[in-house]
Design a protein around this motif. Sequence first.
Motif, PDB file in Angstrom:
ATOM      1  N   ASN A  99       0.820  -1.217   0.000  1.00 18.25           N
ATOM      2  CA  ASN A  99       0.000   0.000   0.000  1.00 18.25           C
ATOM      3  C   ASN A  99       0.850   1.260   0.000  1.00 18.25           C
ATOM      4  OD1 ASN A  99      -2.397  -1.462   0.035  1.00 18.25           O
ATOM      5  ND2 ASN A  99      -2.372  -1.630   2.284  1.00 18.25           N
ATOM      6  N   HIS A 100       2.057   1.170   0.518  1.00 20.89           N
ATOM      7  CA  HIS A 100       2.935   2.330   0.597  1.00 20.89           C
ATOM      8  C   HIS A 100       4.198   2.065  -0.214  1.00 20.89           C
ATOM      9  CE1 HIS A 100       0.414   4.016   3.743  1.00 20.89           C
ATOM     10  NE2 HIS A 100       0.453   2.824   4.349  1.00 20.89           N
ATOM     11  N   PRO A 101       4.675   3.069  -0.939  1.00 22.16           N
ATOM     12  CA  PRO A 101       5.876   2.863  -1.747  1.00 22.16           C
ATOM     13  C   PRO A 101       7.119   2.756  -0.863  1.00 22.16           C
ATOM     14  CG  PRO A 101       5.228   5.166  -1.825  1.00 22.16           C
ATOM     15  CD  PRO A 101       4.138   4.433  -1.087  1.00 22.16           C
ATOM     16  N   GLY A 102       8.076   1.972  -1.323  1.00 24.90           N
ATOM     17  CA  GLY A 102       9.352   1.888  -0.626  1.00 24.90           C
ATOM     18  C   GLY A 102      10.315   2.931  -1.158  1.00 24.90           C
ATOM     19  N   ASN A 103      11.458   2.997  -0.548  1.00 19.95           N
ATOM     20  CA  ASN A 103      12.460   3.992  -0.945  1.00 19.95           C
ATOM     21  C   ASN A 103      13.801   3.335  -1.214  1.00 19.95           C
ATOM     22  OD1 ASN A 103      10.805   6.350  -0.614  1.00 19.95           O
ATOM     23  ND2 ASN A 103      10.996   6.061   1.599  1.00 19.95           N
ATOM     24  N   LEU A 104      14.382   3.698  -2.337  1.00 18.65           N
ATOM     25  CA  LEU A 104      15.785   3.380  -2.612  1.00 18.65           C
ATOM     26  C   LEU A 104      16.582   4.607  -2.200  1.00 18.65           C
ATOM     27  CD1 LEU A 104      18.165   1.825  -3.874  1.00 18.65           C
ATOM     28  CD2 LEU A 104      17.495   2.793  -6.092  1.00 18.65           C
ATOM     29  N   ILE A 105      17.472   4.420  -1.221  1.00 20.90           N
ATOM     30  CA  ILE A 105      18.189   5.552  -0.634  1.00 20.90           C
ATOM     31  C   ILE A 105      19.652   5.518  -1.085  1.00 20.90           C
ATOM     32  CG2 ILE A 105      18.875   6.679   1.515  1.00 20.90           C
ATOM     33  CD1 ILE A 105      16.474   5.183   2.821  1.00 20.90           C
TER      34      ILE A 105
END
Length: 586
Positions: free
Chosen positions: A447-453
């Motif tokens: 439901n929520h996007p992930g992050n590539l940091i």
Amino acid sequence: MITRIYANDKRFKAVEFQKGLNIILADRQTESDDKDSRNGVGKTTLINVIHFGLGSDLSKKVLPVEEIKNWIFYFQIELKGTLLTVSREISNAGIVEVSGQTDNLPIKPEVDEKTGLVFYKLSEWKKLLGICLFNLGGISEDKYVPTFRGLLHYFVRVGLDAYSKPFTYFRNQTSWQIQVSNAYLLGLNWRYATESQLLKDQDGAAKALNTAINNSIVPTKGELEAERVRLQKVVDKEEKELTDFNVHPKYAEFQSEANKLTIEIQSLNNKILILNRKLSRYEDSITSESEPEIANVSSLFEDAGVHFGEGVKKSLLEAKQFHLEIVTNRKDFLSAEIAEIKAKTSVSQSKIKQLSEQRSIVMNLLKTHGALEEFTLFQGELSAKKSKLEALKEKLTEIQSMTKKRKEIKSKRITLDSKLARDFEESKPAWEKAIEGFNENSLALYNHPGNLIINISENGVVKENAYKFDVEIPRSTSEGVGRMKVFCYDLMLVDKFAQSSGVDFLVHDTTMFDGVDSRQVAHALEYANTKGQESGFQYICFFNSDSVPHDDFSKEFSLDEYVRLRLSDKRPEDSLLGFHFELPRK
């Protein structure tokens, strides 16, 4: 793309792949008991066969080499828009035979003049794949650079550890490999990661030297200086001696003559000693000889009242005369012997003087000259001392420059940070696209996007690594969501490269979805198929039949359409190679 894999042995289960989703399914037979296992059906073996076709070294740890020593594996693969058929023999793994149109390939194959065989040596084949799949042309074989095999493992992962983190593919993977490989794949300037690693090496060497000195593992600067001064004095002295060294070609002969003269002189001295002892005895004897006293004998008897007659007195006189003659003769003999001894002694002393003069001449020659062997030995010993002295000086220079070097390293890191920050901004479109791709992939599953940091230096100085990589997905503490980080990252990479005519296949083993919620598995497979169809890449994955989330697929999705190969655990001939085998334990 990899379109087909087959072998010359008919027991091998040939498989064809298409664009989008491709599933290799291991069926569990209903009559199989708990002792049966699908681990031997050949899922991981097929991944290793794919790696073999793509240039991996032949290893008995991943393939049953002895059992398939006469096999030839064939791969149909598309490179630069050209479909090639590639074959690689188990018994001749250093050669890769190719057929198809090769004119437009950046590296041309070799041709065997006798057989007409068109082939690449394994090193050239890997170089070709690196250019065609990752655009690695122009990268020299220097230290800490991206390599084809190092990058490929992010697209064909093998083993449990390969699915633990997105940025690594095996346990204890070195920091520089992670830095350089991921920087290259994400479109960052990988050369800064290389430069950072080189600075780390230099700093590590300086720290190691400093630690060794502090722990008395190596001498301190003062100890080295003291040793240098002592050794320098020895070298200077011996250099002068070597300069003054005169080599005589007959040195050994003179040395032998000197020894002979010494022995002869010693023998004469011993002879004189014996003669002197004999002379002393003779001189003592001649002194003690005296005439007999007859009058004393007559007086002694007369005092006793005994008177000799004239006849007796005459006999005593005759006896006295006889003894007098004996004493005289003995003195004459001793005098003659003494004279002879003195004459012999005189001759020996003269001979000693003569021999001593000869020896003096020879010894003086030996003193002012030397043998060639002695000169050579002396020269070698001096050379060794000079080498030790130079090593001491180098060590001193190294210690003296240690502080300076660390300051230089810090300065270079500040400079590197400045270049890195500037380049990071300039390459923003590339890494932004990677971040967007990861966000999009994770959003499709959760439901929520992930992050590539992606981060660079801290406080304006590159300390350890040029880049810092991380990924975030909600609820990522669970093992399943952690695995999906790898899925989203890999899918982003293959999508990125496929759109730029690079590597266009992604291979995941059953480990990829271990512990993942069945709904996310279903969404992931459908999503990978959609992305693959849109961007033109293949997603090849392996499943056990009882792990397929049939109830969670959308109504329009039919799994059977994407199953390219079915393997079974029931009979050996139903496995990938057509027989069961055991590999050595790692």
